[in-house]
Design an enzyme around this catalytic site. Structure first.
Site, PDB file in Angstrom:
ATOM      1  N   GLY A   1       0.612  -1.096  -0.047  1.00  0.00           N
ATOM      2  CA  GLY A   1       0.006  -0.096   0.064  1.00  0.00           C
ATOM      3  C   GLY A   1       0.800   1.205  -0.032  1.00  0.00           C
ATOM      4  O   GLY A   1       0.646   2.104  -0.796  1.00  0.00           O
ATOM      5  N   ASP A   2       1.879   1.231   0.687  1.00  0.00           N
ATOM      6  CA  ASP A   2       2.442   2.732   1.184  1.00  0.00           C
ATOM      7  C   ASP A   2       4.214   2.483   1.018  1.00  0.00           C
ATOM      8  O   ASP A   2       4.756   3.033   1.729  1.00  0.00           O
ATOM      9  CB  ASP A   2       2.244   3.209   2.544  1.00  0.00           C
ATOM     10  CG  ASP A   2       0.900   3.799   2.484  1.00  0.00           C
ATOM     11  OD1 ASP A   2       0.340   4.027   1.512  1.00  0.00           O
ATOM     12  OD2 ASP A   2       0.246   3.780   3.435  1.00  0.00           O
TER      13      ASP A   2
END
Length: 159
Positions: free
Chosen positions: A15-16
């Site tokens: 995700g990040d």
């Protein structure tokens, strides 16, 4: 490290996080360029503590604050990035292709300490293919710019 912790970190990467290969000019390198690999995780600086938690668990790299209100946890270098990607590989979902491709490229690059100019240029081409998997805005150095430098230094004969 527990499987649940590794799965959480892999989800964070999905995700990040990002896996990046870059072509960096380096006058002290044989062909004038370095192939650099970085594994990075990003968060707002107000959430920096989660990046510090990642660092405490992975025990490699560094956390820094950027000037744009974001913090970044970077792991650089073939050996540390390989080690972390191998730990996370079973749990990664969205970036599975990137992880597999990165591990293959790292293994290929680290298997030869003194590659020929042609082999180095092939690696640069693979770096460029890898870069298409990321949302990079602009690349300063490309396969073509490395090829031009290698030709100008007499390492390659122009086609």
């Amino acid at each position: 490290m527990q499987d649940t912790t590794l799965a959480y970190i892999a989800g964070f990467l999905d995700g990040d996080g990002s896996i990046m290969f870059q072509l960096k000019p380096r006058s002290d390198y044989a062909y004038g360029f370095q192939i650099k690999v970085t594994l990075a995780f990003y968060q707002r600086s107000s959430n920096r503590s989660i990046l510090e938690w990642l660092y405490e668990n992975l025990k490699v790299g560094a956390v820094r604050d950027r000037n744009d209100g974001m913090s970044e946890y970077d792991i650089e270098g073939f050996t540390p990035v390989r080690k972390v990607l191998e730990l996370l590989e079973p749990y990664v979902i969205l970036k599975r292709e990137q992880v597999e491709m990165a591990l293959q490229l790292i293994d290929e690059i680290t298997s030869q300490s003194e590659p020929s100019p042609q082999v180095f240029l092939r690696w640069c081409a693979k770096v460029e293919v890898f870069q298409t998997l990321n949302y990079t805005k602009n690349r300063k150095h490309t396969y073509e710019s490395v090829r031009a430098v290698l030709e100008s230094k007499g390492y390659l004969v122009p086609p």
